[in-house]
Enzyme design. Structure first.
Site, PDB file in Angstrom:
ATOM      1  N   LYS A 184     -49.158 -11.662  38.637  1.00 22.12           N
ATOM      2  CA  LYS A 184     -50.328 -12.269  39.260  1.00 22.12           C
ATOM      3  C   LYS A 184     -51.513 -11.353  39.045  1.00 22.12           C
ATOM      4  O   LYS A 184     -51.308 -10.237  38.563  1.00 22.12           O
ATOM      5  CB  LYS A 184     -50.072 -12.563  40.744  1.00 22.12           C
ATOM      6  CG  LYS A 184     -49.523 -11.406  41.576  1.00 22.12           C
ATOM      7  CD  LYS A 184     -49.125 -11.908  42.964  1.00 22.12           C
ATOM      8  CE  LYS A 184     -48.511 -10.788  43.807  1.00 22.12           C
ATOM      9  NZ  LYS A 184     -48.072 -11.252  45.122  1.00 22.12           N
ATOM     10  N   HIS A 198     -37.399 -18.647  45.943  1.00 25.28           N
ATOM     11  CA  HIS A 198     -38.627 -18.306  46.670  1.00 25.28           C
ATOM     12  C   HIS A 198     -38.746 -19.147  47.951  1.00 25.28           C
ATOM     13  O   HIS A 198     -38.456 -20.341  47.918  1.00 25.28           O
ATOM     14  CB  HIS A 198     -39.847 -18.528  45.775  1.00 25.28           C
ATOM     15  CG  HIS A 198     -41.103 -17.955  46.351  1.00 25.28           C
ATOM     16  ND1 HIS A 198     -41.816 -18.581  47.347  1.00 25.28           N
ATOM     17  CD2 HIS A 198     -41.751 -16.799  46.099  1.00 25.28           C
ATOM     18  CE1 HIS A 198     -42.854 -17.831  47.668  1.00 25.28           C
ATOM     19  NE2 HIS A 198     -42.847 -16.745  46.925  1.00 25.28           N
TER      20      HIS A 198
END
Lengths: 387, 387
Positions: free
Chosen positions: B153, B269
């Site tokens: 990210k 996740h």
């Protein structure tokens, strides 16, 4: 940094509205965190690129204190955050992720509704039928009154026995006969045999009545069988689908709704979804979950536990679901609320008054309560719904 | 009733354990309702068939008062209910429905764990790798220490830029480099290009180090693209998958885990799942949700918000997740807990002490915090993990 890596997004945004406990100042700070959490999920001060700050990260557009307080006693604010439409991409999974992915893990933040510009909502076909389409599909007998629905159960009976129930329900005037959501493809009640038997029974009844009752088998299934079961059911003569998106994932239902070989009305069942609304101060509002998200994901009818049944929803929560079913969402059709969960025939006039005629009334076990003449019991249900 | 419609089930049952507020007598009555709710969902007194009563309906096997009280202050009992294995069929969707489908809509009932006989658990392959398999897969460098993980990210950077991060992470000693779960297939960061770029970058780093770092792209996707993306990722050189089952549905992840053309380790996740554990007195326990259900659905690593991060889990809740990852579940392999959510390098020795070496430590943004030398920052992370 070369120019090629500069973002060039449209600037169009969609809005997520949350309720968060705290003062306006506290909530403003928390809301700012959410803007980051749901997009870059990265320390803002470490992002040097101005275009990421400006074009990717969410933006707080309003923080308003609400009257009253949260269940835990704190003051609560309503916060609107806008996210770039491109961050949600063209996928329901990612749109839901931006609306509520990581923030689901925060204990005191409730997604209460969302609003999308046409550039985003037009990516979703939503309900294939919706309220008007489903009424048209059912024909002229299904106007200006609530639609009537019941469930095929109990589990443990054979497809042949269940099909006798279905036949009588259809004769008695039920519009939508759905499988109990616990009927999957068990060894003692196989899906193929059940769908064939019950579709046939309802077809026979329709031939007698001239009406168009639909049988909606439960096609909730493992990911690799979902589409196949729904297509099979249509070929076998089913009239629609029952799907529990809490079990298949929301996009599993969307896939069925969009598939041309499926193409039948969908009733969405709330199994496994309850925790989203029982979360204190957190979770997702009844209207956003059972209304808006179901519409995005292609349900034509959303089943939920009515107030005063054997579950726990309040009248306000039920009204919020109606709002989610009907509030403007671009070109997405409005859908039917289907209050259920231990409903009884004697409550039908009250339900009709509360929900109006734009609803599906669902009575399960109680239709068996008033003697063994199921056809007559259904007629009583129909009669009560016209009062 | 002819004989052909008599049930002839095996008598084997699986147990769901719930916490419910109330006295033993109150909870016994409620538990009896759950036995009916999760199976026949029909008034018991209207079921004339003895075989349905005996073979289909759940059975309360114990009600024990718990010490202490619930968050809302009431006394709480632990209830074990046994359901026939055949009611759960051979499908994860229906097993989850029996464990928690309609009862999710009850406000004060928490699924805390479940136990399955081999006849049921053997229907699920569960994690393809599990703890031991993943260590073996990573090679001899990954023994007797926590595995190290980080995230790709922020969203908004190009695949090329992100691949430079990945290259440095791999050089610095990270074992599992996962996409941020917000990277889907957006116009500004397409999945295909990203997977190719990052897989290539990690491969180059592995050639230099002789180690085996895995890149796990986020393949969370619409139902009709999930399998396709996962298969593509493997062909393009990815080393595993990140999947958010809260978005795909649990069975979407199970489908990837079971598919022979996918066949790579899976990190699960927690996006969109949070409300299951924030529900007061209700929902699903941390151990059952992040541990047991993830294992059933094929995760090898379960990511969750660590205590003391930017989310809200307690130490006890984190221990419960470790229990769910490792408690006996037939032949299902044990899986790695991966505490995450705002973790910092300086907390690594504490995390190692709390979770032991059988864990995956996941640090995201903070790896960028200590200067721009990402390789060195990763080495510091690795060093801290060996203390």
């Amino acid at each position: 940094m070369d120019d090629s890596s500069q973002l060039n997004l449209s600037g169009e945004r969609f809005a997520a509205v949350y309720h968060m406990p705290g003062s306006v100042a506290q909530v403003e700070a928390l809301a700012r965190d959410i803007c980051v959490e749901q997009t870059v999920e990265f320390p803002e001060d470490l992002i040097s690129r101005k275009d990421i700050h400006e074009q990717i990260i969410g933006r707080v557009v309003s923080v308003e204190p609400l009257e009253g307080s949260s269940p835990s006693g704190a003051s609560v604010c309503e916060v609107a955050i806008e996210f770039p439409v491109e961050v949600a991409g063209c996928e329901l999974t990612q749109l839901l992720n931006v609306l509520y992915g990581n923030v689901s893990l925060k204990p005191s933040l409730r997604l209460v509704r969302f609003d999308m510009p046409a550039s985003l909502s037009s990516l979703y076909k939503g309900p294939r039928f919706g309220c008007r389409g489903l009424r048209d599909h059912l024909g002229t007998g299904a106007r200006d009154r609530p639609l009537l629905s019941t469930a095929i159960k109990p589990m443990g009976m054979s497809p042949k026995e269940l099909s006798e129930y279905a036949y009588k329900f259809a004769l008695g005037g039920i519009d939508l006969i759905k499988d109990d959501h616990g009927l999957a493809d068990q060894s003692f009640v196989r899906l193929e045999e059940r769908v064939k038997c019950l579709s046939d029974a309802v077809r026979r009844a329709n031939e007698e009545t001239g009406r168009k009752c639909l049988y909606l088998p439960n096609v909730t299934a493992p990911a690799d069988q979902l589409l196949e079961r729904a297509r099979f059911a249509r070929r076998a003569g089913a009239g629609g689908y029952l799907i529990a998106p809490g079990l298949t994932g929301w996009d599993g239902m969307r896939q069925i709704a969009d598939d041309e070989q499926c193409g039948l009305p969908i009733m969405s069942h709330p199994a496994f979804l309850g925790a989203f609304t029982t979360s204190q101060d957190g979770g997702i509002s009844h209207g956003a979950l059972y209304g808006q998200i179901n519409r995005l994901a292609g349900a034509d009818v959303t089943i939920f536990p009515n107030y005063g049944g054997r579950f726990s929803f309040s009248q306000d929560e039920c009204r919020d679901i109606v709002d989610g079913c009907t509030r403007p969402m671009g070109a997405l059709k409005t859908i039917f609320p289907a209050p259920a969960g231990g409903m009884k025939v004697e409550r039908v006039p009250e339900l009709r008054k509360f929900y109006g005629s734009e609803s599906v009334l669902l009575i399960g076990g109680d239709l068996h309560r008033n003697g063994s003449d199921l056809v007559e019991n259904c007629r009583q249900f129909a009669k009560a719904s016209r009062r």
